[in-house]
Scaffold this active site. Structure first.
Site, PDB file in Angstrom:
ATOM      1  N   GLU A  63       0.792  -1.220   0.000  1.00  0.00           N
ATOM      2  CA  GLU A  63       0.000   0.000   0.000  1.00  0.00           C
ATOM      3  C   GLU A  63       0.828   1.276   0.000  1.00  0.00           C
ATOM      4  OE1 GLU A  63      -3.040  -0.219  -0.540  1.00  0.00           O
ATOM      5  OE2 GLU A  63      -3.400  -2.327  -0.100  1.00  0.00           O
ATOM      6  N   ASP A  81     -10.377   6.802  -6.578  1.00  0.00           N
ATOM      7  CA  ASP A  81     -11.030   5.511  -6.742  1.00  0.00           C
ATOM      8  C   ASP A  81     -12.513   5.571  -6.396  1.00  0.00           C
ATOM      9  OD1 ASP A  81     -10.863   5.876  -4.028  1.00  0.00           O
ATOM     10  OD2 ASP A  81     -10.040   3.894  -3.573  1.00  0.00           O
ATOM     11  N   THR A  86      -8.377   8.620   1.249  1.00  0.00           N
ATOM     12  CA  THR A  86      -7.826   7.390   1.823  1.00  0.00           C
ATOM     13  C   THR A  86      -6.692   7.825   2.739  1.00  0.00           C
ATOM     14  OG1 THR A  86      -8.383   6.042  -0.104  1.00  0.00           O
ATOM     15  CG2 THR A  86      -6.628   5.237   1.317  1.00  0.00           C
TER      16      THR A  86
END
Length: 279
Positions: A63, A81, A86
């Site tokens: 990640e 996304d 995030t």
């Protein structure tokens, strides 16, 4: 960072059962003895502190292109996304509800913290990709909060409550050792702990149609291969997940080596980059 499906929210009670269990149907855990898995479950699980740190490093390599997972408390960006921001050590998303729950937990621990004022905005954008009421000010305040050990603890707490503890519990219930528990954890991190076909529950259900879990008397390698193949099918359905190297050149490498206890030294690749954990 992890990109969870917006609808991937699930009641965790069934996944938090302690002790051996057998699985009667996908997504349903009954707390009854599982003698066939007793030897496997006697091994050190992923919840051992050292194994847990290894798990965090493995996820961070995929990640964040780094093994330093503790440097990610301050991470925040919109990776485009459709899930808004995030952020943090597990990729809490403003569009999927877990970022909201994190800030609520932080505020319970420390009322009046620097992020508390964004709670109304986080509630409004939940389920969307919107930044309304957040923006650059929120990004700056997130970075400030990340220096606070209380916020770091809040991230750890929510990681464990929503992702780590349920995946380890379900892995143990299915008779899986540390590697299998990690396979579950990485899947829940990316796909969310839901029951839809493109979430962890759906992937597990698809795998169980192909192979029995060790708790059901099945072979551990055969089942994990079925799970990873089912996961790859889901990953390839979304552009952001289409590169399956975290499965192909990491988890499958460990599985082929029969390293069910996830013991170092570990060597793997993600997105072409090489990593190693030697001890």
């Amino acid at each position: 960072m992890p990109r969870k499906h917006p609808a991937a929210r699930i009641a965790l009670a069934a996944l938090l059962l302690a002790g051996p269990a057998t699985v009667a149907a996908a997504g349903t855990v009954h707390a009854v003895p599982a003698p066939a898995a007793a030897v496997r479950l006697a091994a050190v699980g992923l919840d051992d502190p050292h194994k847990k740190d290894i798990a965090m490093q493995l996820v961070s390599s995929a990640e964040n292109s780094s093994l330093d997972w503790k440097a990610q408390y301050k991470y925040i960006e919109d990776i485009k996304d459709g899930r808004g921001y995030t952020a943090g050590i597990i990729g809490f998303c403003s569009g999927t509800g877990d970022m909201l729950e994190l800030v609520e937990h932080y505020t319970d621990l420390k009322p009046g913290n620097v992020l508390a004022k964004y709670l109304p905005a986080l509630r409004k954008v939940n389920g969307t990709e919107s930044h309304a009421g957040l923006g650059s000010a929120f990004e700056r305040d997130w970075a400030t909060a990340a220096k606070d050990t209380v916020f770091q603890q809040a991230q750890n707490d929510e990681r464990d409550r929503v992702y780590f503890n349920p995946s380890v519990s379900q892995g143990k219930a299915d008779g899986l050792r540390a590697l299998g528990q990690f396979v579950y954890y990485d899947a829940i991190v990316m796909h969310g702990p839901g029951t839809s076909s493109d979430s962890f529950g759906g992937i597990r259900k698809a795998a169980m149609k192909k192979a029995r879990t060790p708790a059901q008397g099945g072979d551990e390698t055969t089942y994990l291969k079925a799970f990873l193949e089912a996961r790859k099918v889901v990953m390839k359905q979304e552009e952001a997940h289409a590169d399956t190297s975290r499965v192909d050149t990491a988890q499958t490498v460990f599985l082929n080596a029969k390293n069910f206890d996830l013991n170092p030294p570990l060597k793997w690749k993600v997105y072409g980059d090489s990593y190693a954990i030697n001890s």
